[in-house]
Design a protein around this motif. Structure first.
Motif, PDB file in Angstrom:
ATOM      1  N   SER A 119      38.938  34.829  32.214  1.00 59.22           N
ATOM      2  CA  SER A 119      37.558  35.117  31.798  1.00 59.22           C
ATOM      3  C   SER A 119      36.664  35.331  33.013  1.00 59.22           C
ATOM      4  O   SER A 119      35.829  36.244  33.032  1.00 59.22           O
ATOM      5  CB  SER A 119      37.004  33.969  30.967  1.00 59.22           C
TER       6      SER A 119
ATOM      7  N   ASP B  57      37.781  40.359  26.636  1.00 55.36           N
ATOM      8  CA  ASP B  57      38.308  39.035  26.981  1.00 55.36           C
ATOM      9  C   ASP B  57      38.935  38.414  25.742  1.00 55.36           C
ATOM     10  O   ASP B  57      38.241  38.061  24.800  1.00 55.36           O
ATOM     11  CB  ASP B  57      37.174  38.153  27.519  1.00 55.36           C
ATOM     12  N   GLU B  58      40.236  38.311  25.743  1.00 56.24           N
ATOM     13  CA  GLU B  58      40.992  37.766  24.615  1.00 56.24           C
ATOM     14  C   GLU B  58      40.546  38.342  23.265  1.00 56.24           C
ATOM     15  O   GLU B  58      40.123  37.597  22.380  1.00 56.24           O
ATOM     16  CB  GLU B  58      40.878  36.239  24.588  1.00 56.24           C
TER      17      GLU B  58
HETATM   18 MG    MG Z   1      38.946  32.662  28.930  1.00 57.77          MG
END
Ligand code: MG
Ligand code: ATP
Lengths: 416, 235
Positions: B58, B179-180
């Motif tokens: 992140s 992010d993810e």
């Molecule tokens: Mg993360």
């Protein structure tokens, strides 16, 4: 436009909270509107009281120094017949002048044969006075009207007296009373006059001494052929200061030096009452504004806090800090707009109801009841709206400014 | 110098990181989240960043997307030094060059699907009708034409992430950063989202860089960068 749409939807996201906030603004606007409307009404009444009931007209012209020294040396401050004629002619030539009428004031003792009491008398020209008491005040004629004297020949000895004086002397309509006065030169003089009207002067300070008498009779009692004052009413009193200056100049050009006073300078209590009510109203408006500021501050603080992640998202996808602040300011401002707009019909409803029901009250400075009415000056309502709007926008600005400046990653990480 | 070995080295570089270090100061000790990252992202890349929890994924993506600044090192976007820009300029820069997709979708709840997708363009003061027309186009590409008027709360997770992808694409960014994007979805739906991204990459040469710790995803993406303790691993 987009921001407006978004703000509106956000307002209705937390319905209860927003409605509570809007209610506070709504009630604040209504309360200040009602009180402001009443205060305006009192001001209008007081103005009418001064101009019509106290018979001050808009302007009073006298010899220079009259108000300072006139009582000590009355003879010096009375115009002679020709002087009076000349000055009145100049005044009547002014395009803004409606009425110009001579006046005398007389003091003395009023007696019923057994007891006597001090009186103050204003001497009027009945035909002019008939017109003066119909002068519109604040564009309204419903405020106007008071007693005057009969104009017919043979009515020169008719007077109207204050109701308190009438009951003190035990004389009423149709009865006679003896007036003892002095001439300009200090000689004693007396006359029997016929009471044709007993009325409440509207002012407790004069109601027990006032006698309204004919100008011709006063001249005779005073042994004078001129006057000490000229009362002027205007067609439009908005530019009263300009007209005053012009009259002084024009009269000076005809060779007479005079002073000209406005009605509010001469009215005993108008200025004081005006100040008092203005201060009360100002303080009240300030308190309500502060309440609105605090309530919107609280609401916006909650909104900003719980929308932290959303703000982070909007910033991340391209919204500038200033736009975030703008969004919240619109949101707070919208609540003020909605609250104030909703209050308008209620205000006008209350105003209409009071007019229809003819509710009255006795203000602290008057001795007769006056109708409670709301005079809702549109510019005052707009001013109040602007104040509340500023309060709401300001608190929105305060609360959103910091979060807009916060690092985006921190806003995004916010958990709620 | 470490570079992205899988990249097509002839394509132009969009974002370049040089020796990026990110250190968090937490109470009295330091957390070295990133320890010297060099990376070039080129037009047409489809990059997955893998790594265990706390490895710095992140942190890295936040720096690439200009949401955060490194403790030291340089970030270039289209050859311009991001670290010297003011917030206002970075914001404008980001809204033009970068599309963002979040793990938790981060849609605006009071806006419907169409408005959510149109929103980034509206921020740029593009005419509303133009924004909506474009948003409709993109929503049909991600298979959501039937849900234009729905609020996000009415949609499934997979549908929401499709809306988020559409929102990231509407500004025609040079790179989409996620992010993810699949972490909140079940693995089947997650796979569909990755497939959608890949097909957009293949059909429109849209550049993607995303993080994941799902081995099933990394196993089917051939350009995977492994992060471990704040360093990129090459194998
Ligand atoms: Mg993360
Ligand atoms: N704001 C912060 N303050 C202090 N430490 C932080 C902060 N953000 C991240 N860290 C630390 O930096 C390291 C890297 O975190 P990061 O969130 O980048 O990892 P990640 O790979 O994304 O993990 P995950 O898979 O759990 O999302 C971690 O040790 C984390 O605790």
């Amino acid at each position: 436009m987009e921001y407006l749409r978004l703000s509106l939807r956000n307002i209705f996201r937390h319905r209860t909270r927003s409605i509570a906030t809007i209610m506070v603004i709504f009630l604040g606007f209504t309360a200040i509107g009602v009180i402001g409307g009443m205060v305006n009404n009192i001001f209008s009444r007081l103005k009418a009281q001064a101009i019509i009931v106290e018979k001050l007209g808009h302007l009073t012209i006298s010899k220079e120094g009259f108000y300072l020294n006139g009582k000590m040396d009355p003879a010096k401050y009375i115009w002679g017949k020709d002087e009076l004629r000349e000055i009145i002619d100049v005044v009547r030539d002014d395009p803004d002048v409606e009425i110009a009428t001579p006046r005398l004031k007389l003091f003395g003792l009023a007696s019923n044969g057994k007891a006597s009491s001090i009186f103050i008398s204003e001497a009027i020209v009945p035909s002019d006075d008939e017109r003066l008491i119909k002068t519109p005040v604040d564009n309204r004629v419903d405020l106007t009207g008071t007693v005057t004297l009969p104009q017919q020949q043979g009515e020169e000895y008719s007077v109207a007296i204050g109701s308190e004086l009438s009951s003190m002397l035990g004389v009423g309509e149709g009865q006679f009373v003896t007036l003892l006065t002095t001439t300009v030169d200090g000689m004693a003089n007396a006359v029997d006059v016929n009471i044709v009207d007993v009325y409440n002067t509207g002012n407790p300070a004069t109601n027990d001494k006032f006698i309204l008498m004919n100008f011709g009779l006063a001249q005779q009692l005073y042994d004078a052929d001129g006057a000490e004052r000229i009362i002027v009413t205007l067609k439009n009193s908005d530019d009263i200061e300009k007209i005053r200056a012009r009259l002084i100049n024009n009269i000076a050009a005809s060779g007479h030096s005079v002073e000209v006073m406005t009605w509010n300078e001469l009215s005993l209590f108008y200025e004081k009452v005006y100040l008092m009510f203005s201060v009360i109203f100002g303080v009240l408006s300030m308190i309500v504004t502060i309440i609105i500021l605090l309530v919107t501050l609280n609401t916006m603080l909650m909104a900003v806090t719980e929308r932290s992640r959303e703000i982070g998202t909007m910033r991340a996808i391209g919204m500038q800090q200033g736009s975030v602040v703008r969004l919240f300011c619109i949101e707070g401002g919208m609540m003020a707009v909605i609250g104030c707009i909703l209050a308008l019909p209620l205000l006008y409803g209350i105003s209409g109801l009071l007019t229809v029901l003819k509710v009255t009250f006795i203000p602290p400075v008057a001795s007769a009841p006056i109708p409670i009415m709301l005079i809702l000056g549109p510019e005052k309502l707009v001013g109040m709206f602007a104040l509340f709007l500023t309060a709401a926008v300001f608190s929105s600005y305060l609360t959103s400014r910091n979060i807009a400046k916060k690092k985006i990653v921190d806003s995004l990480a916010h958990i709620n | 110098m470490n570079t992205n070995v899988f990249s097509n080295t002839s394509a132009p570089v969009i974002i370049e990181l040089k020796n990026i270090v990110k250190t968090y100061y937490f109470i009295s000790h330091e957390i070295h989240a990133l320890q010297g990252i060099d990376l070039k992202i080129r037009v047409g890349d489809f990059i997955a960043i893998a790594g265990s929890s706390g490895s710095g994924k992140s942190t890295l993506l936040n720096i690439i997307s200009m949401l955060d600044t490194p403790t030291s090192g340089e970030v270039y976007c289209d050859g311009e030094d991001v670290c010297t820009m003011t917030d206002k300029v970075i914001t404008r820069f980001r809204s033009k060059k970068v599309g963002l997709i979040f793990q938790n979708y981060n849609l605006i709840p009071v806006l419907n699907v169409l408005e959510n997708v149109a929103f980034p363009l509206q921020i740029q003061s593009v005419k509303r009708s133009e924004c909506l027309r474009k948003a409709k186009d993109i929503l049909s590409q991600v298979g959501l034409s039937g849900h234009l008027e729905h609020r996000p709360a009415k949609l499934s997770g997979g549908q929401r992430q499709r809306v988020a992808i559409a929102r990231a694409l509407i500004t025609e960014p040079e790179v989409v950063i996620a992010d993810e994007p699949t972490a909140a979805l079940d693995s089947k739906t997650g796979m569909e989202i990755i497939d959608l991204m890949r097909s957009l990459n293949e059909s429109a040469r849209t550049t993607f860089i995303f993080s994941t710790h799902d081995p099933r995803i990394t196993s089917c993406v051939n350009n995977v960068l492994e992060l471990m303790d704040g360093k990129l691993q090459y194998n």
